[in-house]
Design a protein around this motif. Structure first.
Motif, PDB file in Angstrom:
ATOM      1  N   GLY A  15       5.933   6.262  -3.106  1.00 22.81           N
ATOM      2  CA  GLY A  15       5.910   6.911  -1.806  1.00 22.81           C
ATOM      3  C   GLY A  15       6.954   6.416  -0.830  1.00 22.81           C
ATOM      4  O   GLY A  15       7.069   6.958   0.270  1.00 22.81           O
ATOM      5  N   VAL A  16       7.731   5.396  -1.211  1.00 28.53           N
ATOM      6  CA  VAL A  16       8.776   4.867  -0.339  1.00 28.53           C
ATOM      7  C   VAL A  16      10.093   5.575  -0.653  1.00 28.53           C
ATOM      8  O   VAL A  16      10.511   5.637  -1.804  1.00 28.53           O
ATOM      9  N   ARG A  27      25.986  -7.551   5.706  1.00 28.48           N
ATOM     10  CA  ARG A  27      24.600  -7.108   5.743  1.00 28.48           C
ATOM     11  C   ARG A  27      24.491  -5.649   5.349  1.00 28.48           C
ATOM     12  O   ARG A  27      25.379  -4.852   5.637  1.00 28.48           O
ATOM     13  N   VAL A  28      23.369  -5.314   4.690  1.00 29.87           N
ATOM     14  CA  VAL A  28      23.039  -3.938   4.346  1.00 29.87           C
ATOM     15  C   VAL A  28      21.772  -3.566   5.099  1.00 29.87           C
ATOM     16  O   VAL A  28      20.744  -4.228   4.945  1.00 29.87           O
ATOM     17  N   CYS A  29      21.833  -2.535   5.928  1.00 29.11           N
ATOM     18  CA  CYS A  29      20.693  -2.081   6.724  1.00 29.11           C
ATOM     19  C   CYS A  29      20.126  -0.810   6.094  1.00 29.11           C
ATOM     20  O   CYS A  29      20.816   0.208   6.024  1.00 29.11           O
ATOM     21  N   LEU A  30      18.899  -0.889   5.619  1.00 37.58           N
ATOM     22  CA  LEU A  30      18.237   0.245   4.981  1.00 37.58           C
ATOM     23  C   LEU A  30      17.270   0.903   5.943  1.00 37.58           C
ATOM     24  O   LEU A  30      16.554   0.225   6.675  1.00 37.58           O
ATOM     25  N   SER A  31      17.233   2.229   5.923  1.00 38.52           N
ATOM     26  CA  SER A  31      16.257   3.005   6.680  1.00 38.52           C
ATOM     27  C   SER A  31      15.360   3.713   5.675  1.00 38.52           C
ATOM     28  O   SER A  31      15.813   4.559   4.901  1.00 38.52           O
ATOM     29  N   ILE A  32      14.082   3.341   5.676  1.00 39.31           N
ATOM     30  CA  ILE A  32      13.158   3.849   4.659  1.00 39.31           C
ATOM     31  C   ILE A  32      11.980   4.532   5.333  1.00 39.31           C
ATOM     32  O   ILE A  32      11.678   4.296   6.505  1.00 39.31           O
ATOM     33  N   ALA A  33      11.311   5.392   4.598  1.00 38.14           N
ATOM     34  CA  ALA A  33      10.123   6.115   5.060  1.00 38.14           C
ATOM     35  C   ALA A  33       9.031   5.969   4.020  1.00 38.14           C
ATOM     36  O   ALA A  33       9.307   5.835   2.822  1.00 38.14           O
ATOM     37  N   HIS A  34       7.784   6.016   4.491  1.00 32.66           N
ATOM     38  CA  HIS A  34       6.645   5.796   3.611  1.00 32.66           C
ATOM     39  C   HIS A  34       5.579   6.834   3.904  1.00 32.66           C
ATOM     40  O   HIS A  34       5.127   6.957   5.049  1.00 32.66           O
ATOM     41  N   ASP A  35       5.170   7.589   2.907  1.00 24.76           N
ATOM     42  CA  ASP A  35       4.115   8.584   3.049  1.00 24.76           C
ATOM     43  C   ASP A  35       2.800   7.980   2.569  1.00 24.76           C
ATOM     44  O   ASP A  35       2.673   7.587   1.413  1.00 24.76           O
ATOM     45  N   VAL A  36       1.827   7.903   3.477  1.00 25.35           N
ATOM     46  CA  VAL A  36       0.538   7.300   3.142  1.00 25.35           C
ATOM     47  C   VAL A  36      -0.580   8.221   3.611  1.00 25.35           C
ATOM     48  O   VAL A  36      -0.398   9.058   4.503  1.00 25.35           O
ATOM     49  N   TYR A 169       3.581  -1.276  13.367  1.00 20.30           N
ATOM     50  CA  TYR A 169       4.272  -0.880  12.132  1.00 20.30           C
ATOM     51  C   TYR A 169       3.487  -1.299  10.895  1.00 20.30           C
ATOM     52  O   TYR A 169       3.517  -0.611   9.871  1.00 20.30           O
ATOM     53  N   LYS A 170       2.739  -2.391  10.962  1.00 20.87           N
ATOM     54  CA  LYS A 170       1.923  -2.796   9.811  1.00 20.87           C
ATOM     55  C   LYS A 170       0.741  -1.864   9.616  1.00 20.87           C
ATOM     56  O   LYS A 170       0.363  -1.554   8.472  1.00 20.87           O
ATOM     57  N   ALA A 171       0.151  -1.415  10.737  1.00 16.16           N
ATOM     58  CA  ALA A 171      -0.979  -0.494  10.629  1.00 16.16           C
ATOM     59  C   ALA A 171      -0.532   0.877  10.130  1.00 16.16           C
ATOM     60  O   ALA A 171      -1.161   1.468   9.242  1.00 16.16           O
ATOM     61  N   ARG A 172       0.556   1.382  10.671  1.00 10.93           N
ATOM     62  CA  ARG A 172       1.024   2.705  10.268  1.00 10.93           C
ATOM     63  C   ARG A 172       1.630   2.698   8.881  1.00 10.93           C
ATOM     64  O   ARG A 172       1.690   3.743   8.226  1.00 10.93           O
ATOM     65  N   TRP A 173       2.064   1.551   8.414  1.00 10.91           N
ATOM     66  CA  TRP A 173       2.606   1.477   7.056  1.00 10.91           C
ATOM     67  C   TRP A 173       1.531   1.752   6.017  1.00 10.91           C
ATOM     68  O   TRP A 173       1.819   2.253   4.925  1.00 10.91           O
ATOM     69  N   THR A 263       0.651   8.852  13.618  1.00 12.97           N
ATOM     70  CA  THR A 263       2.055   8.867  14.001  1.00 12.97           C
ATOM     71  C   THR A 263       2.936   8.697  12.767  1.00 12.97           C
ATOM     72  O   THR A 263       2.686   7.824  11.932  1.00 12.97           O
ATOM     73  N   VAL A 264       3.933   9.530  12.662  1.00 13.71           N
ATOM     74  CA  VAL A 264       4.817   9.477  11.503  1.00 13.71           C
ATOM     75  C   VAL A 264       5.685   8.227  11.577  1.00 13.71           C
ATOM     76  O   VAL A 264       6.184   7.865  12.642  1.00 13.71           O
ATOM     77  N   ILE A 265       5.845   7.558  10.468  1.00 13.49           N
ATOM     78  CA  ILE A 265       6.709   6.382  10.398  1.00 13.49           C
ATOM     79  C   ILE A 265       8.108   6.842  10.029  1.00 13.49           C
ATOM     80  O   ILE A 265       8.373   7.217   8.890  1.00 13.49           O
ATOM     81  N   PRO A 266       9.039   6.857  10.967  1.00 16.49           N
ATOM     82  CA  PRO A 266      10.382   7.334  10.633  1.00 16.49           C
ATOM     83  C   PRO A 266      11.140   6.388   9.732  1.00 16.49           C
ATOM     84  O   PRO A 266      11.999   6.780   8.995  1.00 16.49           O
ATOM     85  N   GLY A 267      10.840   5.106   9.784  1.00 16.91           N
ATOM     86  CA  GLY A 267      11.552   4.148   8.950  1.00 16.91           C
ATOM     87  C   GLY A 267      11.266   2.735   9.368  1.00 16.91           C
ATOM     88  O   GLY A 267      10.568   2.483  10.339  1.00 16.91           O
ATOM     89  N   VAL A 268      11.805   1.801   8.650  1.00 15.78           N
ATOM     90  CA  VAL A 268      11.642   0.387   8.926  1.00 15.78           C
ATOM     91  C   VAL A 268      13.013  -0.246   9.034  1.00 15.78           C
ATOM     92  O   VAL A 268      13.901   0.069   8.245  1.00 15.78           O
ATOM     93  N   ASP A 269      13.192  -1.110  10.014  1.00 20.22           N
ATOM     94  CA  ASP A 269      14.478  -1.757  10.208  1.00 20.22           C
ATOM     95  C   ASP A 269      14.730  -2.730   9.077  1.00 20.22           C
ATOM     96  O   ASP A 269      14.039  -3.731   8.950  1.00 20.22           O
TER      97      ASP A 269
END
Length: 279
Positions: A15-16, A27-36, A169-173, A263-269
């Motif tokens: 789901g990620v 540095r590599v900055c990833l923007s990820i989304a998670h459907d839960v 962010y931990k709760a919405r993840w 609330t939709v999680i658009p991504g994680v820093d």
């Protein structure tokens, strides 16, 4: 640039989805989304944030998480930086930055551990997390209001938004609903008696405890705030849940209610999940 083991495990979860990435020199900055799936909650739990602790609970139970170590570490770092006598702005800035990053590294795991435990317990007990609105709290501690210079310094260094950021962010993840009360709903949460609803009275001899003139009992203001926030959040939670109608004898009646839309999680820093490498 090798990714850390934690980052690899995170983006490999079902789901990620990796939306985008930004590449810099080191540095590599990833923007990820998670459907839960949303967690079906049956009650609420209030979170009262303070300078030295984090109090979480409701009418059934209260948990107290000590964060006084963060205050001690911050005071030590400020004292070291203030003791610098070198009249060179560049050197003072470099040393201040060094101790600032050291302070952040030493205090970062304390709220992380507390918020992780709070979210885990809330998921197990199917409780929605209720957060108060304390924006502008630093305006209460200004010069001339009776507070000392050191106390105002500690208040200005209090990162009360970090605990909220981590909880959200931990709760919405994992799909746990988070309820953010307005300033109007938050007002008076720590001075309202949870038994009779009267305003609690303060006394310097009691410290952070308050007493109720009607109930004749002494209560801890942090515990009182957590209980009141949980109750007010439960009212908001009940109003925001859409009703589901079922047919019964005599016509359609309201039988149960579902959870509000999360609330939709658009991504994680991703910079917080990666480790910079030497160039």
């Amino acid at each position: 640039m090798p990714l850390t083991k934690h980052t690899i495990n995170l983006i490999s979860q079902p789901g990620v989805e990796v939306r985008s990435f930004t590449l810099t020199r080191n540095r590599v900055c990833l923007s990820i989304a998670h459907d839960v799936a949303t967690v079906e909650c049956t009650s609420t739990v209030g979170v009262d944030r303070n300078l030295r602790n984090l109090t979480v609970g409701n009418d059934e139970e209260i948990h107290h998480y000590d964060l006084s170590e963060t205050v001690r570490i911050a005071s030590t770092a400020m004292r070291i930086v203030a003791s610098l006598k070198r009249d060179d702005a560049r050197i003072r800035t470099g040393i201040s930055s060094k101790y600032g990053m050291r302070r952040t590294a030493r205090t970062g795991h304390l709220p992380h551990t507390a918020t992780k435990t709070v979210v885990s317990l809330a998921v197990q007990r199917r409780q929605a997390i209720v957060l108060e609105n304390i924006q502008g709290i630093r305006c209460l501690y200004r010069k001339g209001n009776g507070q000392g210079r050191n106390y105002r310094g500690r208040m200005n260094g209090w990162s009360f938004g970090e605990a909220q950021r981590q909880l959200e962010y931990k709760a919405r993840w994992i799909g746990l609903p988070v309820i953010r009360l307005s300033r109007r709903e938050t007002g008076g949460s720590s001075v309202t008696c949870p038994r009779c609803g009267e305003r609690l009275q303060s006394d310097k001899r009691l410290g952070r405890k308050l007493w109720c003139g009607s109930c004749r009992v002494v209560m801890d203001r942090d515990r009182v705030a957590a209980v009141i926030l949980a109750r007010r959040g439960r009212v908001r939670f009940a109003r925001s849940r859409p009703p589901i109608m079922i047919e019964a004898q005599g016509g359609a009646v309201e039988a149960m209610k579902g959870n509000p839309t999360p609330t939709v999680i658009p991504g994680v820093d991703a910079p917080k999940l990666t480790r910079p490498t030497k160039s």
